[in-house]
Design a protein around this motif. Sequence first.
Motif, short mmCIF file in Angstrom:
data_model
loop_
_atom_site.label_atom_id
_atom_site.label_comp_id
_atom_site.label_asym_id
_atom_site.label_seq_id
_atom_site.Cartn_x
_atom_site.Cartn_y
_atom_site.Cartn_z
N ILE A 110 0.85 -1.19 0.00
CA ILE A 110 0.00 0.00 0.00
C ILE A 110 0.89 1.24 0.00
CG2 ILE A 110 -0.17 0.05 2.53
CD1 ILE A 110 -3.16 0.89 2.12
N SER A 111 0.46 2.25 -0.72
CA SER A 111 1.21 3.50 -0.77
C SER A 111 1.09 4.24 0.55
CB SER A 111 0.68 4.37 -1.91
OG SER A 111 -0.69 4.69 -1.68
N TRP A 112 1.89 5.29 0.71
CA TRP A 112 1.90 6.02 1.97
C TRP A 112 0.54 6.63 2.29
CZ3 TRP A 112 0.61 11.12 2.23
CH2 TRP A 112 0.62 11.83 1.03
N SER A 113 -0.19 7.02 1.25
CA SER A 113 -1.48 7.67 1.46
C SER A 113 -2.62 6.67 1.59
CB SER A 113 -1.77 8.60 0.30
OG SER A 113 -1.98 7.85 -0.89
N GLY A 114 -2.36 5.44 1.17
CA GLY A 114 -3.44 4.45 1.13
C GLY A 114 -4.21 4.48 -0.17
N GLY A 115 -3.85 5.39 -1.05
CA GLY A 115 -4.60 5.55 -2.28
C GLY A 115 -4.29 4.52 -3.35
N SER A 116 -3.22 3.78 -3.17
CA SER A 116 -2.82 2.78 -4.15
C SER A 116 -2.47 1.49 -3.43
CB SER A 116 -1.61 3.28 -4.93
OG SER A 116 -1.17 2.33 -5.86
N THR A 117 -2.97 0.38 -3.95
CA THR A 117 -2.69 -0.92 -3.37
C THR A 117 -2.30 -1.90 -4.48
OG1 THR A 117 -5.02 -1.56 -3.50
CG2 THR A 117 -4.26 -0.61 -1.42
N TYR A 118 -1.67 -2.97 -4.06
CA TYR A 118 -1.16 -3.96 -5.02
C TYR A 118 -1.17 -5.31 -4.33
CZ TYR A 118 2.30 -6.12 -8.22
OH TYR A 118 2.96 -6.93 -9.11
N TYR A 119 -1.64 -6.35 -5.06
CA TYR A 119 -1.79 -7.67 -4.45
C TYR A 119 -1.14 -8.75 -5.31
CZ TYR A 119 -5.40 -5.45 -1.61
OH TYR A 119 -6.08 -4.64 -0.74
N ALA A 120 -0.66 -9.77 -4.64
CA ALA A 120 -0.26 -10.97 -5.34
C ALA A 120 -1.51 -11.67 -5.88
CB ALA A 120 0.49 -11.91 -4.40
N ASP A 121 -1.37 -12.32 -7.01
CA ASP A 121 -2.51 -13.00 -7.61
C ASP A 121 -3.11 -14.04 -6.67
OD1 ASP A 121 -1.19 -13.05 -11.02
OD2 ASP A 121 -2.30 -11.52 -9.92
N SER A 122 -2.27 -14.65 -5.86
CA SER A 122 -2.72 -15.73 -4.98
C SER A 122 -3.67 -15.26 -3.88
CB SER A 122 -1.52 -16.44 -4.36
OG SER A 122 -0.74 -15.52 -3.62
N VAL A 123 -3.67 -13.95 -3.59
CA VAL A 123 -4.52 -13.45 -2.51
C VAL A 123 -5.56 -12.44 -2.99
CG1 VAL A 123 -2.61 -13.81 -0.90
CG2 VAL A 123 -3.03 -11.51 -1.82
N LYS A 124 -5.48 -12.07 -4.25
CA LYS A 124 -6.39 -11.06 -4.79
C LYS A 124 -7.84 -11.52 -4.63
CE LYS A 124 -4.49 -9.14 -8.24
NZ LYS A 124 -3.96 -8.87 -9.59
N GLY A 125 -8.66 -10.61 -4.11
CA GLY A 125 -10.07 -10.94 -3.87
C GLY A 125 -10.34 -11.55 -2.52
N ARG A 126 -9.29 -11.97 -1.83
CA ARG A 126 -9.46 -12.57 -0.48
C ARG A 126 -8.85 -11.69 0.61
NH1 ARG A 126 -6.97 -17.22 0.81
NH2 ARG A 126 -5.20 -16.89 -0.62
#
Length: 123
Positions: free
Chosen positions: A51-67
Amino acid sequence: QVQLVESGGGLVQAGGSLRLSCAASGRTFSSYATGWFRQAPGKEREFVAAISWSGGSTYYADSVKGRFTISRDNAKNTVYLQMNSLKPEDTAVYYCAANPQGYSDSYLWYDYWGQGTQVTVSS
């Protein structure tokens, strides 16, 4: 300097949920991007979410995306990882890490690390 302390791990049945917390010391933590990684026995450290410092951007591994959902409360100097629909393969020690220059899915990128919290998912 930033010090990170993870909490919230434990034993849960498959399909259950846990929320991990990463509490930081240091007034400048709100300017740090933060990532969650995990490491299972005999395996390499694996990126989970960031997650970015502001919380405005996030990024997930495919294995956990949606969970899994990463979020932060800069007023509390805390980053969270909400983990739903847990699977036995999510079992690992979970670490949070921080870097003031942004986030990455590479554990080599991060300057500061917590000590980790164990998550065990039983089948």
